[in-house]
Design an enzyme around this catalytic site. Sequence first.
Site, PDB file in Angstrom:
ATOM      1  N   ARG A  74      -8.964   2.916 -10.601  1.00  0.00           N
ATOM      2  CA  ARG A  74      -7.689   3.169 -10.258  1.00  0.00           C
ATOM      3  C   ARG A  74      -7.001   2.889  -8.829  1.00  0.00           C
ATOM      4  O   ARG A  74      -5.920   2.547  -8.845  1.00  0.00           O
ATOM      5  CB  ARG A  74      -7.373   4.446 -10.882  1.00  0.00           C
ATOM      6  CG  ARG A  74      -5.693   4.970 -10.890  1.00  0.00           C
ATOM      7  CD  ARG A  74      -5.534   6.171 -11.631  1.00  0.00           C
ATOM      8  NE  ARG A  74      -5.860   6.045 -13.062  1.00  0.00           N
ATOM      9  CZ  ARG A  74      -5.424   7.062 -14.142  1.00  0.00           C
ATOM     10  NH1 ARG A  74      -5.010   8.114 -13.458  1.00  0.00           N
ATOM     11  NH2 ARG A  74      -5.797   6.784 -15.157  1.00  0.00           N
ATOM     12  N   HIS A  78      -3.857   0.569  -7.888  1.00  0.00           N
ATOM     13  CA  HIS A  78      -2.808   1.210  -7.301  1.00  0.00           C
ATOM     14  C   HIS A  78      -2.637   0.489  -5.850  1.00  0.00           C
ATOM     15  O   HIS A  78      -1.418   0.572  -5.208  1.00  0.00           O
ATOM     16  CB  HIS A  78      -2.658   2.525  -7.164  1.00  0.00           C
ATOM     17  CG  HIS A  78      -2.233   3.295  -8.562  1.00  0.00           C
ATOM     18  ND1 HIS A  78      -1.515   3.997  -8.728  1.00  0.00           N
ATOM     19  CD2 HIS A  78      -3.095   3.089  -9.744  1.00  0.00           C
ATOM     20  CE1 HIS A  78      -1.181   4.447 -10.046  1.00  0.00           C
ATOM     21  NE2 HIS A  78      -2.099   3.765 -10.530  1.00  0.00           N
ATOM     22  N   ASN A 106       1.908   8.250  -8.171  1.00  0.00           N
ATOM     23  CA  ASN A 106       0.552   8.432  -7.732  1.00  0.00           C
ATOM     24  C   ASN A 106       0.216   9.709  -7.412  1.00  0.00           C
ATOM     25  O   ASN A 106      -0.962  10.087  -7.725  1.00  0.00           O
ATOM     26  CB  ASN A 106       0.523   7.750  -6.089  1.00  0.00           C
ATOM     27  CG  ASN A 106       0.437   6.342  -6.251  1.00  0.00           C
ATOM     28  OD1 ASN A 106       0.272   5.542  -7.121  1.00  0.00           O
ATOM     29  ND2 ASN A 106       0.759   5.646  -5.085  1.00  0.00           N
ATOM     30  N   HIS A 205      -8.872   0.774 -18.965  1.00  0.00           N
ATOM     31  CA  HIS A 205      -8.754   2.128 -19.263  1.00  0.00           C
ATOM     32  C   HIS A 205      -9.797   2.651 -20.388  1.00  0.00           C
ATOM     33  O   HIS A 205      -9.769   3.908 -20.801  1.00  0.00           O
ATOM     34  CB  HIS A 205      -7.321   2.155 -20.207  1.00  0.00           C
ATOM     35  CG  HIS A 205      -6.156   2.245 -19.218  1.00  0.00           C
ATOM     36  ND1 HIS A 205      -4.824   2.119 -19.863  1.00  0.00           N
ATOM     37  CD2 HIS A 205      -6.237   2.290 -17.816  1.00  0.00           C
ATOM     38  CE1 HIS A 205      -4.103   1.921 -18.854  1.00  0.00           C
ATOM     39  NE2 HIS A 205      -4.766   2.114 -17.563  1.00  0.00           N
TER      40      HIS A 205
END
Length: 349
Positions: A74, A78, A106, A205
């Site tokens: 992740r 990001h 975040n 995911h």
Amino acid sequence: MASINFFQSRIMIFKFLIFVFICNCLSKLINGISDSHLSLDYYKKTCPSVEGIVRKEMECACLSDPRNAALILRLHFHDCFVQGCDGSVLLDDTVTLKGEKNAPNNKNALKGFRIIDKIKNSIESECPGIVSCADILTIAARDAVLLVGGPYWDVPLGRKDSRNAAYELTDTNLPTADEGLISIISKFISQGLSVTDMVALSGAHTIGKARCVNFRKRIYGDFKMTSTSMISPISSSYLSELKSLCPPIDQINGSSDNNETSMDNITPDLFDNSYYHVLLKGEGLINSDQELYSSFLGIQTKKIVEKYAANTIAFFEQFAQSMVKMGNITNPETYVNGEIRKSCRFVNT
């Protein structure tokens, strides 16, 4: 009236198909320009042990807690979606710099920074001032996937670290849990990633978790409507568990917002294709995931979800390709003003 609504829905679908076609063409055009700054042997002479060091540290992290794989993956996502894969997400706030860590999309969502710190310290001990934090995060994300059962891919290297961050872009660039399909596609296309890339990368995911604040609306909203197996005791039990974990907002004043649960409730610690099986059942935890299969506009995405649910190899192959594409999203400014940070949390003085 029914015929008019049917006609209007057909027009919407047709317009959406045109939109997707144009978007896919744009993504191919954007990715047609290769990044000549990156190469597979970038550290061959200056730090040949870099990938071995990263692998060793990630092995320790994943053995300690398999969830660490999802945290690093992740972080990489990001980072790349905000001004390119430049390590900007790793920067702490200072008097002169407003980092991305505490931006709304975040804050409370990103962890794993200490793992990157540890890897950086190990590399600096052997190859001081050579390897960028952006490259470390990219390699670590690949190893994270591999160590929990996912595919391997070669990682092009040679990124520089940014000397600034982009707090505001986290709001505009990063997909959110409640977004609709068109908006999600637009955000991927703007990064040069196709609809196929989007569906494949969403498969990350399978090892991720979501906070209550990101799935409360879904479980008290259209979860029952999308589920194809609500008559199943197992499905009913799953929804009850989610509601117990995440009570209605008016009952707890948001105190459970940060409660977490796995987005893949079948094999949460294994990188596989069961995430897509969850979507087929209509039980995707967050709306933006279930939209890939249940949106009436998701003609293309639905077929891709079905393909990956039926064929793990096809999913793994595309995920690896899409991760390389995402990892190649660059911040051109770093080629002029970038650096190799001594600490991933702060720019060099």
